[in-house]
Each structure stands twice: as C-alpha cells, then as structure tokens.
Design a protein around this motif. Structure first.
Motif, PDB file in Angstrom:
ATOM      1  N   SER A 525       0.848  -1.191   0.000  1.00 27.99           N
ATOM      2  CA  SER A 525       0.000   0.000   0.000  1.00 27.99           C
ATOM      3  C   SER A 525       0.885   1.243   0.000  1.00 27.99           C
ATOM      4  CB  SER A 525      -0.923   0.016   1.220  1.00 27.99           C
ATOM      5  OG  SER A 525      -0.185   0.035   2.426  1.00 27.99           O
ATOM      6  N   TYR A 537      -3.054   3.806  -2.873  1.00 23.63           N
ATOM      7  CA  TYR A 537      -3.103   2.674  -3.800  1.00 23.63           C
ATOM      8  C   TYR A 537      -2.781   1.417  -3.004  1.00 23.63           C
ATOM      9  CZ  TYR A 537      -1.827  -0.502  -7.620  1.00 23.63           C
ATOM     10  OH  TYR A 537      -1.751  -1.578  -8.472  1.00 23.63           O
ATOM     11  N   HIS A 539      -2.412  -2.973  -3.339  1.00 22.72           N
ATOM     12  CA  HIS A 539      -2.271  -4.088  -4.280  1.00 22.72           C
ATOM     13  C   HIS A 539      -2.162  -5.390  -3.496  1.00 22.72           C
ATOM     14  CE1 HIS A 539      -1.330  -5.221  -8.517  1.00 22.72           C
ATOM     15  NE2 HIS A 539      -0.943  -6.338  -7.911  1.00 22.72           N
ATOM     16  N   VAL A 560      -7.744   1.817  -5.533  1.00 23.61           N
ATOM     17  CA  VAL A 560      -7.186   3.162  -5.523  1.00 23.61           C
ATOM     18  C   VAL A 560      -8.252   4.107  -4.993  1.00 23.61           C
ATOM     19  CG1 VAL A 560      -7.881   3.638  -7.911  1.00 23.61           C
ATOM     20  CG2 VAL A 560      -5.979   4.915  -6.904  1.00 23.61           C
TER      21      VAL A 560
END
Length: 609
Positions: A525, A537, A539, A560
């Motif tokens: 992050s 963001y 992931h 996001v």
C-alpha cells in the motif's frame, strides 16, 4: 444471561473484602485496555497493530482490511459470504479471535466468520503471529487476531458518523460516540450494512444471484473508577445477520442463513503497587438458522451458550521478575437439530513468568493445563524472548506447544460425530529480526510448525462423513514486512508498507501442499498526503492454490482512492472519500467456482464532532 451480573457481583464482593489493604493511586494507563497480555508478555512475538486511520480506509469488512494489510490469506464463498482465514498455512479453526482478552471462536465449527466482524467497532486490531494457546486457549496455532475496545479516562465527548454508498446498492451507516472524564469512560457504536450484492461475472453475462445480505452491529463499552485502587469495566457486542447464500458458476443459490452473536463481559480490577488482581465474567451466545430454500419456513437450528469466569493475578516479584497467573472456568451448553443438547465444562490453569535480565534482554516462560469433561487435553508451554542488539536491531525468538479442542460439531454432529477425538497438538518455533532506521522498518520472520492428531472429516465405508485424528502436517515459511514513512516539507507525507509470505503447508501422508494455501502471498500500500488531500493505492497478490482435483489460478487485485478533509464551523471535521475497488477489473476466485466482484466504486462521508 441474567446469572452473569449476579455472579460477577458475588465475586466482586468476596474479593473486595479479601484484598482490603491500602495501595497507591492507580495509573490510569493500566485501565485503558483489557488485553494487557498482548503487549506485556509478547516480547518474542511479531505483533502488528492496525490503528483507527487504517481501519477507516478499509472499513468494508474485516476480511478486506486484513487481506490488504497482513499476511493472512482468506477464503470467501463470494463477497459478503462466509470468510475463513488461513494463517501461516493452517486452517480456519487454527486462528484464534480474541475480543477484549477472551477467545470468541465458535464452539460449533471452531472458527470465526470474518465477514461478521465490523472493523469500525474497534479502536485497534492486533495481529499476533505464531502459537499462543498458553495465553489464548484453543485454536491459537497459526496466530491470533485481537479486537480491542479502548477506554479513555480523560475529559472528552466525541461523535463520529460514517455514511457509505457504492456499487451493487451497498449502503453502510455507522455512528460512534465516546465520552470520558477522570472516573468514567464509555463508548457506544451502531453499524448497519446492506447490499444487493448482484455483481456481474466477468467471464459470462450472469450475475451473482441470491447474494443479498444485511447486518447490524451494536457495541457498548464502559469503565468506572470505583476508588483509587478499583476499576469496573463492561464490554458488550451484538451482531444480527441475515444473508442469502450465493450460488456458484454451476448452481443457482436459493438458500438463506441467519446468525446472531451476543457477547457480554464484566471485569473488575484492583491495582496495587506490586499486584494487579482481576475478575472477569462473560456470557457469549451464538445461534443460527439455515434455510435450504429461502422461500420456505423449514430450517435447521443451532445454538451454543458460553459462560466464562476467570481470576488473574499479576505480581511484580522484583525489579527483574514478574508473574501472571490465572484460573478459568468455562461452561458450554448446546442446542441444535443436528447435535442434540451437549453440555461441557472446561477448567484451565496458566502461569506466565517474565524475566527482564537486562535493559537489552527479556524473556517469558509460560505453562497451561486444561481439564475438560469431554476430552483429554495436553499440557502446553511457551518460551519467548527479545534481545536488543542496538537501537536499530532486535532479535525475537519464540517456541511453543499449542492445541485445538474438538468442537461440538466434531463430537456430537449426527450422523458422524466422534466422541473419541483427541485435542490437536502443535509444536512451533519462530525466529524474528526487527530493523529500524529513521522512518524505515523491516521485519523478517522464519517459522516451523508441526501438527499431531489433526482433526479431519472423512467419508466412511457407509458413506457418512465423520471426524478422526489422522493428519500430520508440516508447515514452514518466511514472512517479510517493510514500512516507510516520511514527512516531505510542512504539509506533505508519504507512506509505504509491504508484506510478503512464503508458506509450505505439507500433508505428511500425501507430501502435497494443503488445499487453499498459496505458496506466495504479498500486498503493498502507498499513500501520499498534501494539505487536505490524501490518495492511496493498494495491491494484493495471492498465488495459485491447490484444490480438490486441480489448481485455482493466482490473481492480482488493486484498489485506488482519494480523500479530502476539511472543517465546518470550526467544530465539525469531515472527510469525503471515493475508492475504486478491483480497479483493473480482474476476474478472480479464492474459492473454486465462486467469482468475486468486478470493478466497483465506494463513496464515503466521515463526520467528527
């Protein structure tokens, strides 16, 4: 349920007379949290704490919060459906969930459905890696998740309102109030979430049919300073859930599941110069109704009531030694269409010794013995410690024997229950390294776990499934965690955090990886703040997992978002947020044949006053 306050009052009165000596004024920091063992007796364990700001950003579910911010892997039967953790390659019943100091894993299936836990109901959520059965009882083999409600004994009167709306007609409303002064502290919260949950499947034109759900969470926590030496605390939580159960790619869902959970605990504490005495009583109730056909009134029913009583004594023996011991009694009463009316009594005795050898070295030695009316339980132990090499580098080590008790389903389910089951046993060792240089932190852990008498349900010659003690599993792996945080100028800040886990969880009979345990899992992050704006963001990568008859593909999912914060009339602070989940529109399943949502949008308004 009425007997809990009566019992607590009797225990309180008897102990008040037994400990009537004079002691100095208490330090209020001692009465803020209930689960003090999480920090005081965990030098050798990796403990990660998620605070309020992280929880608010990922408040859709506890599953999503932990999936993107920890090394725990989750299996979901579709969004909002049953969610099960796999912590360090273990199964769902090997992760203990601790609510303000007590284990709340189900007495029916041994686990907690993480989609029934509202993250906004808690001030902080702790993740303790590695075995913890000595302190937290059955199921704490892979690790434990700690749900904490803090009580602030300082003058304040705060309110928070969270309003959320997003794709699939998902609505979320939360209100929280917190009040306190030098003698009284309380917080109250209510959360309601509802969703049509009818997202489209990306690989065809079908929708997630029968996925509607609604849930209501209510919590109330309070503390009162009775005197200079005594504090009384009350914690309560209610959950009411009503959800249809999604179908799969090959079958249309038509069933429905209603479950309610009620948890209440009362704790009295007496704080002296060298001793802290506590009496805790709790009443927990879980119940469910399962409808094979949601349009029919026919259903199966199950219910378990738990009564807990615990006495603990924490003593400072000298400057170097501290001893914490506690005795606990648990009574479980069940009632269900498939398991009759079981009744079980458990008793446990635990001792934890802390030795501060020097400012750089500390370790803990712990023992626990459980006695049950239904099964034989092993003596378990743990040893953990930390050595501070210098201001930048710490070494942590812990080793333990842990256990999981058979559940009511394991013992009494008809047909198939097995009254001859033994408690599962597990041995584990964990070596950790902690590095910190300014705003950069790096943690690395390697661990090894072996299990014995693992309980597994298998079909018999008559076609009836039944649990037996059969599996021996060897688990080993490594976990890495990197964190960076920097202030850039006066109004800018960047933060980055990443987790990676490599896990081997091997059945010693087949020499194959257990199903639904990825070899590789990672998340990261990034957030950037400038003035009143914050962008982030996230992931998540889950590697391929073995399933019965094949393999399920791995996947990458990302979110996001952007937030704007401001002030209205100098009293009301607000935050407007917008997030795009699964921003790459990735098709993925973490349970075979159960697709997860496509790209979706969530909006949020937070008011603090």
């Amino acid at each position: 349920m009425n007997k809990t306050p009566l019992f607590s009052l009797l225990v309180f009165l008897s102990l008040n007379s037994a400990f009537a000596q004079e002691n100095p004024i208490i330090k209020l920091k001692e009465v803020v949290v209930s689960d003090i063992r999480l920090k005081r007796y965990a030098e050798g364990h990796k403990v990660t704490e998620l605070r309020d700001s992280t929880i608010r950003r990922q408040n859709n579910s506890l599953t999503s919060l932990l999936a993107f911010n920890s090394n725990i892997y989750f299996k979901e039967n579709g969004y909002g459906m049953v969610s099960s953790p796999a912590f360090r390659g273990t199964n769902a019943s090997h992760t203990a969930v601790i609510w303000n100091g007590i284990n709340i894993n189900s007495q029916l299936n041994g686990q907690v459905d993480f989609n029934t836990i509202d993250p906004l109901s808690y001030n902080s959520i702790g993740i303790r890696s590695g075995g913890g059965s000595v302190q937290y009882g059955s199921g704490a083999i892979g690790g434990s998740v700690h749900l904490n409600n803090d009580l602030r004994f300082d003058p304040h009167f705060d309110h928070r309102v969270v309003l959320g709306y997003g794709s699939f007609e998902t609505k979320n409303i939360n209100y929280t109030q917190s009040y306190g002064d030098s003698r009284w502290s309380s917080n109250f919260g209510v959360n309601y979430k509802k969703s049509d949950n009818d997202y489209k499947y990306l690989k065809n034109d079908e929708k997630n049919v029968n996925g509607e759900f609604g849930q209501l969470n209510f919590n109330f926590n309070a503390g009162y300073v009775l005197s200079e030496k005594q504090v009384l605390r009350l914690y309560h939580q209610s959950f009411i859930g009503d959800r249809n159960l999604s179908g799969t790619l090959v079958s249309v869902g038509r069933s429905k599941y209603k479950d309610n959970h009620y948890r209440t605990q009362l704790e009295w504490g007496r704080f002296g110069e060298k001793t802290i005495s506590k009496v805790k009583v709790a009443y927990l109730q879980e119940e469910f109704r399962y409808y094979e056909n949601k349009d029919s009134d026919n259903h199966s029913f199950g219910k378990v009531s738990t009564f807990l009583a615990r006495y603990s004594l924490d003593m400072k023996l000298s400057k170097a030694f501290r001893l914490n011991s506690f005795l606990e009694f648990d009574n479980y009463k069940g009632e269900g269409d498939s398991f009759g009316n079981p009744n079980r009594n458990d008793f446990s005795a635990t001792a934890l010794l802390k030795h501060q050898v020097s400012p750089k070295l500390a370790y803990n030695i712990s023992l626990r013995q459980d006695f049950s009316s239904d099964y034989s339980s092993p003596l378990v132990f743990s040893l953990d410690g930390k050595y501070t090499v210098n201001k930048h580098y710490d070494i942590q080590l812990n080793a333990s024997k842990n256990f999981r008790t058979p559940t009511f389903n394991d013992l009494y389910w008809q047909p198939g229950g097995n009254l001859d089951l033994l408690a599962e046993q597990s041995y584990q060792v964990d070596l950790g390294h902690r590095l910190q240089f300014g705003g950069v932190t790096f943690n690395l852990n390697g661990y090894y776990i072996t299990t014995k008498d693992m309980i597994k349900w298998l079909p018999g010659s008559n076609g009836i499934w039944s649990p037996i003690n059969i599996d021996d599993v060897r688990i080993y792996g490594a976990e890495g965690e990197l964190g960076l945080g920097y202030d850039i100028g006066k109004h800018q800040k960047v933060a980055f955090k990443a987790n990676y886990a490599y896990t081997v969880s091997e059945d010693q009979t087949t020499k194959e990886q257990l199903i639904y345990v990825p070899f590789h899992k990672a998340n990261a992050s990034f957030s950037y703040s400038v003035s009143n704006f914050n962008v982030f963001y996230q992931h998540l990568y889950n590697g391929p997992v073995s399933i019965i008859g094949g393999e399920l593909d791995g996947y990458d999912v990302a979110n996001v978002g952007i937030n704007y914060s401001g002030t209205l009339q100098k009293k009301i602070k607000y935050t407007l947020g917008l997030s795009f989940n699964n921003v790459y529109d990735t098709y993925y399943e973490n349970i075979a044949l159960r697709p997860m949502p496509n790209r979706n949008i969530q909006s949020q308004l937070i008011l603090n006053f």
